[in-house]
Design an enzyme around this catalytic site. Structure first.
Site, PDB file in Angstrom:
ATOM      1  N   HIS A 117      15.651  -6.604 -28.383  1.00 50.12           N
ATOM      2  CA  HIS A 117      14.244  -6.141 -28.429  1.00 50.12           C
ATOM      3  C   HIS A 117      13.484  -6.903 -27.231  1.00 50.12           C
ATOM      4  O   HIS A 117      14.092  -7.579 -26.487  1.00 50.12           O
ATOM      5  CB  HIS A 117      13.547  -6.752 -29.709  1.00 50.12           C
ATOM      6  CG  HIS A 117      13.735  -8.156 -29.955  1.00 50.12           C
ATOM      7  ND1 HIS A 117      12.900  -9.145 -29.229  1.00 50.12           N
ATOM      8  CD2 HIS A 117      14.805  -8.796 -30.582  1.00 50.12           C
ATOM      9  CE1 HIS A 117      13.442 -10.380 -29.647  1.00 50.12           C
ATOM     10  NE2 HIS A 117      14.439 -10.222 -30.490  1.00 50.12           N
ATOM     11  N   GLU A 123      18.776 -10.179 -36.874  1.00 49.11           N
ATOM     12  CA  GLU A 123      18.963 -11.640 -36.343  1.00 49.11           C
ATOM     13  C   GLU A 123      19.653 -12.137 -37.493  1.00 49.11           C
ATOM     14  O   GLU A 123      19.219 -12.256 -38.782  1.00 49.11           O
ATOM     15  CB  GLU A 123      17.928 -12.118 -35.857  1.00 49.11           C
ATOM     16  CG  GLU A 123      18.406 -13.398 -35.102  1.00 49.11           C
ATOM     17  CD  GLU A 123      18.988 -13.423 -33.809  1.00 49.11           C
ATOM     18  OE1 GLU A 123      20.324 -13.265 -34.098  1.00 49.11           O
ATOM     19  OE2 GLU A 123      18.762 -13.273 -32.845  1.00 49.11           O
TER      20      GLU A 123
END
Length: 209
Positions: free
Chosen positions: A10, A83
């Protein structure tokens, strides 16, 4: 049967810029991160690919949404691409984590794959989820190119997995925001092809000169 995965980190977040540990907590993309996401979208626009997937965390969804808007693909979210959960360390800078949770932070930085952060998870748990996800997507999209937006910790774990680098070995590579990484899944085995390509961000640097 080979599936080509374009695995993207990202764009930069506000917490990335501040050096805060994010884990499962969300931080919005910074101004620079939004520009990085647009650069990824522009690079992907002329490239044929079959499907677009993303972690369900906001920073990944924000990045993937810019891509979807440019390429016309539907965006499919999958929590297995998240994550690693960092539990009690989430939201803290590394200095704050060392002060408030010295034993936890020390164990975390030592990098042992099976160490579970209190209220979080281990690196090996997160890696297994990511691998299972990619294997499933490979079966769903054989002989195709698939774009996936995920996170630095996931990408780091996948690279170590492919190259046989122990989880506790000091990291001697960068995991850049908006980095472009290609991994091919062939007969159930994942192979790293391209790592850390940020050529699409050069235009941003030129714009600032």
């Amino acid at each position: 049967m080979t599936t080509e995965f374009i695995l993207l980190r990202h764009g930069e977040t506000e917490w990335n810029a501040l050096g805060r540990l994010q884990g499962h907590l969300n931080s919005t993309l910074s101004r620079e991160g939004l520009r990085q996401a647009e650069a990824l979208a522009a690079r992907l626009a002329p490239l044929p690919f079959q499907a677009l997937y993303s972690s369900d965390l906001d920073r990944a969804v924000q990045t993937a949404s810019r891509i979807a808007a440019r390429t016309g693909h539907g965006l499919q979210r999958d929590a297995r691409l998240r994550e690693r959960g960092l539990g009690v360390l989430e939201g803290l800078t590394r200095a704050e984590a060392g002060q408030r949770h010295p034993e936890v932070f020390s164990a975390y930085t030592e990098g042992h794959a099976d160490y579970v952060v209190p209220e979080g998870e281990s690196a090996s748990q997160r890696l297994r989820l990511a691998l299972h996800c990619l294997e499933e997507l490979g079966a769903r999209h054989p002989e195709a190119r698939v774009v996936v937006v995920t996170h630095g910790g996931v990408l780091s774990a996948l690279l170590r997995h492919c190259l046989g680098i122990p989880a506790h070995a000091p990291r001697s590579f960068s995991v850049l925001n908006a980095g472009w990484n290609q991994f091919d899944l062939h007969q159930g085995a994942l192979r790293m092809v391209t790592w850390g390509d940020v050529s699409h961000l050069r235009a941003l640097s030129l714009d600032d000169t």
